[in-house]
Each structure stands twice: as C-alpha cells, then as structure tokens.
Design a protein around this motif. Structure first.
Motif, PDB file in Angstrom:
ATOM      1  N   ALA A   1       0.830  -1.205   0.000  1.00 18.13           N
ATOM      2  CA  ALA A   1       0.000   0.000   0.000  1.00 18.13           C
ATOM      3  C   ALA A   1       0.865   1.256   0.000  1.00 18.13           C
ATOM      4  O   ALA A   1       0.595   2.210  -0.728  1.00 18.13           O
ATOM      5  CB  ALA A   1      -0.927  -0.003   1.215  1.00 18.13           C
ATOM      6  N   CYS A   2       1.915   1.270   0.816  1.00 13.45           N
ATOM      7  CA  CYS A   2       2.810   2.436   0.872  1.00 13.45           C
ATOM      8  C   CYS A   2       3.509   2.664  -0.463  1.00 13.45           C
ATOM      9  O   CYS A   2       3.637   3.797  -0.921  1.00 13.45           O
ATOM     10  CB  CYS A   2       3.831   2.271   1.989  1.00 13.45           C
ATOM     11  N   ILE A   3       3.941   1.599  -1.100  1.00 16.77           N
ATOM     12  CA  ILE A   3       4.580   1.727  -2.408  1.00 16.77           C
ATOM     13  C   ILE A   3       3.603   2.333  -3.407  1.00 16.77           C
ATOM     14  O   ILE A   3       3.955   3.211  -4.195  1.00 16.77           O
ATOM     15  CB  ILE A   3       5.110   0.358  -2.885  1.00 16.77           C
ATOM     16  N   GLY A   4       2.338   1.896  -3.351  1.00 13.99           N
ATOM     17  CA  GLY A   4       1.319   2.454  -4.238  1.00 13.99           C
ATOM     18  C   GLY A   4       1.087   3.933  -4.003  1.00 13.99           C
ATOM     19  O   GLY A   4       0.977   4.712  -4.946  1.00 13.99           O
ATOM     20  N   VAL A   5       1.028   4.334  -2.737  1.00 13.87           N
ATOM     21  CA  VAL A   5       0.811   5.740  -2.405  1.00 13.87           C
ATOM     22  C   VAL A   5       1.974   6.592  -2.899  1.00 13.87           C
ATOM     23  O   VAL A   5       1.775   7.622  -3.545  1.00 13.87           O
ATOM     24  CB  VAL A   5       0.629   5.912  -0.883  1.00 13.87           C
TER      25      VAL A   5
ATOM     26  N   PHE B   1      -6.389  10.746  -0.721  1.00 13.27           N
ATOM     27  CA  PHE B   1      -5.695   9.605  -0.133  1.00 13.27           C
ATOM     28  C   PHE B   1      -6.547   9.116   1.029  1.00 13.27           C
ATOM     29  O   PHE B   1      -6.670   9.794   2.038  1.00 13.27           O
ATOM     30  CB  PHE B   1      -4.296  10.014   0.346  1.00 13.27           C
ATOM     31  N   ASP B   2      -7.182   7.985   0.850  1.00  9.78           N
ATOM     32  CA  ASP B   2      -8.148   7.421   1.783  1.00  9.78           C
ATOM     33  C   ASP B   2      -9.366   8.337   1.874  1.00  9.78           C
ATOM     34  O   ASP B   2      -9.337   9.485   1.427  1.00  9.78           O
ATOM     35  CB  ASP B   2      -7.553   7.155   3.162  1.00  9.78           C
ATOM     36  N   THR B   3     -10.465   7.808   2.437  1.00  8.51           N
ATOM     37  CA  THR B   3     -11.721   8.569   2.433  1.00  8.51           C
ATOM     38  C   THR B   3     -12.367   8.692   3.799  1.00  8.51           C
ATOM     39  O   THR B   3     -13.480   9.208   3.904  1.00  8.51           O
ATOM     40  CB  THR B   3     -12.728   7.907   1.470  1.00  8.51           C
ATOM     41  N   GLY B   4     -11.689   8.220   4.852  1.00  8.73           N
ATOM     42  CA  GLY B   4     -12.277   8.271   6.184  1.00  8.73           C
ATOM     43  C   GLY B   4     -13.398   7.256   6.319  1.00  8.73           C
ATOM     44  O   GLY B   4     -13.694   6.505   5.392  1.00  8.73           O
TER      45      GLY B   4
ATOM     46  N   ILE C   1      -6.348   4.339  -2.046  1.00  7.66           N
ATOM     47  CA  ILE C   1      -6.739   3.702  -0.792  1.00  7.66           C
ATOM     48  C   ILE C   1      -5.522   2.964  -0.234  1.00  7.66           C
ATOM     49  O   ILE C   1      -4.938   2.124  -0.918  1.00  7.66           O
ATOM     50  CB  ILE C   1      -7.908   2.721  -1.007  1.00  7.66           C
ATOM     51  N   SER C   2      -5.157   3.276   0.999  1.00  7.34           N
ATOM     52  CA  SER C   2      -3.965   2.669   1.593  1.00  7.34           C
ATOM     53  C   SER C   2      -4.184   1.205   1.937  1.00  7.34           C
ATOM     54  O   SER C   2      -3.284   0.394   1.770  1.00  7.34           O
ATOM     55  CB  SER C   2      -3.527   3.440   2.839  1.00  7.34           C
TER      56      SER C   2
ATOM     57  N   PRO D   1      -7.769  -1.801   2.884  1.00 14.22           N
ATOM     58  CA  PRO D   1      -9.229  -1.936   2.869  1.00 14.22           C
ATOM     59  C   PRO D   1      -9.896  -2.035   4.248  1.00 14.22           C
ATOM     60  O   PRO D   1     -10.634  -2.970   4.516  1.00 14.22           O
ATOM     61  CB  PRO D   1      -9.437  -3.224   2.068  1.00 14.22           C
ATOM     62  N   HIS D   2      -9.655  -1.068   5.105  1.00 13.39           N
ATOM     63  CA  HIS D   2     -10.365  -1.008   6.390  1.00 13.39           C
ATOM     64  C   HIS D   2     -11.401   0.100   6.296  1.00 13.39           C
ATOM     65  O   HIS D   2     -11.177   1.122   5.647  1.00 13.39           O
ATOM     66  CB  HIS D   2      -9.406  -0.717   7.542  1.00 13.39           C
ATOM     67  N   GLY D   3     -12.522  -0.077   6.989  1.00 17.10           N
ATOM     68  CA  GLY D   3     -13.623   0.870   6.922  1.00 17.10           C
ATOM     69  C   GLY D   3     -13.277   2.290   7.317  1.00 17.10           C
ATOM     70  O   GLY D   3     -13.876   3.235   6.833  1.00 17.10           O
ATOM     71  N   ASP D   4     -12.291   2.462   8.200  1.00 15.99           N
ATOM     72  CA  ASP D   4     -11.900   3.815   8.601  1.00 15.99           C
ATOM     73  C   ASP D   4     -11.098   4.531   7.516  1.00 15.99           C
ATOM     74  O   ASP D   4     -10.794   5.712   7.642  1.00 15.99           O
ATOM     75  CB  ASP D   4     -11.159   3.813   9.934  1.00 15.99           C
ATOM     76  N   HIS D   5     -10.769   3.823   6.440  1.00 15.52           N
ATOM     77  CA  HIS D   5     -10.057   4.433   5.313  1.00 15.52           C
ATOM     78  C   HIS D   5     -10.873   4.379   4.024  1.00 15.52           C
ATOM     79  O   HIS D   5     -10.524   5.041   3.054  1.00 15.52           O
ATOM     80  CB  HIS D   5      -8.730   3.703   5.082  1.00 15.52           C
ATOM     81  N   THR D   6     -11.947   3.585   3.998  1.00 21.63           N
ATOM     82  CA  THR D   6     -12.739   3.416   2.775  1.00 21.63           C
ATOM     83  C   THR D   6     -14.203   3.804   2.924  1.00 21.63           C
ATOM     84  O   THR D   6     -14.925   3.840   1.936  1.00 21.63           O
ATOM     85  CB  THR D   6     -12.687   1.939   2.305  1.00 21.63           C
ATOM     86  N   GLY D   7     -14.674   4.090   4.131  1.00 21.63           N
ATOM     87  CA  GLY D   7     -16.095   4.373   4.367  1.00 21.63           C
ATOM     88  C   GLY D   7     -16.630   5.561   3.610  1.00 21.63           C
ATOM     89  O   GLY D   7     -17.815   5.614   3.277  1.00 21.63           O
TER      90      GLY D   7
END
Length: 122
Positions: free
Chosen positions: A13-17, A81-84, A109-110, A112-118
């Motif tokens: 994920a970090c490499i992608g960002v 970068f991520d959506t909260g 999206i860093s 796939p957790h809900g606090d980053h994709t919600g």
C-alpha cells in the motif's frame, strides 16, 4: 493467517501511495528555478496536503472521526488519499475547507479497512 502477511500488505500500500505521488509530481508543471550563473533546474510547482478527516481536527470547526482522508493537490492533479469512515463527515469537512470533491482526479486507498474506505459511499 500468517503473521508476515499484514506487513507485506502495508508495504505494498505504501509503495502504491508513493508511486501515485511521484506520478502526480511528474505531471505537475515544471517551473524553472533561477540559480547563480548559467545553471538552471526545474521543479514541480507545488504540492498541497489537507487533512479532511482524522481523529484530531486539522482546523477548529471540523468534525473528527476515527479514520483518515487527506486531499493532495498539485498544479494539474487532485487526489484523495483514503476517504475516512463516513461520507458525510468527509463531505462536510471538505466543504468547510473549500475543497470541491467533484474535482478529484483519482482516489488512493492505503488499505481496505472501513476507517479508510467508508467515505467511498459518496
């Protein structure tokens, strides 16, 4: 699940960002930098980072939520970068900060957790 899988996922994920940020910087307008003598270099115009969602408010009056969303802008590209965790918090904070989410070129999206994709429910 093997204990080494999670660190590998985070690394990918970090490499992608960082790849996305490098891509944006490469697309940004090149501005000549004046230097002493005949030497000159080019640099990307600017990069603007604005925290839209976090559990600590970036600016007074913003709503907080457990998660992360960061607006990234260069001269030619705008990304999220991520959506909260919540689209309504993302939308209200962006509006308070004068950021038009309809102008976003792409979303990174860093993980796939809900606090980053919600906030993708927008």
């Amino acid at each position: 699940m093997h204990k080494w899988i999670f660190p590998i996922v985070i690394l990918i994920a970090c490499i992608g960002v960082f790849g996305a940020l490098l891509y944006m910087l490469g697309r940004a307008s090149k501005v000549p930098e004046k230097r002493a003598g005949n030497e000159s270099r080019e640099y990307a115009g600017y990069v603007r980072l604005v925290v839209l969602v976090d559990n600590n408010p970036y600016k007074e009056g913003l709503e907080t939520a457990w998660g992360l969303a960061v607006y990234v802008e260069t001269h030619e590209t705008k990304l999220l970068f991520d959506t909260g965790p919540d689209p309504s918090v993302l939308e209200r904070n962006a509006e308070k900060l004068g950021i038009d989410l309809s102008k976003i070129d792409f979303i990174v999206i860093s993980h796939p957790h809900g606090d980053h994709t919600g906030g993708l429910e927008l």
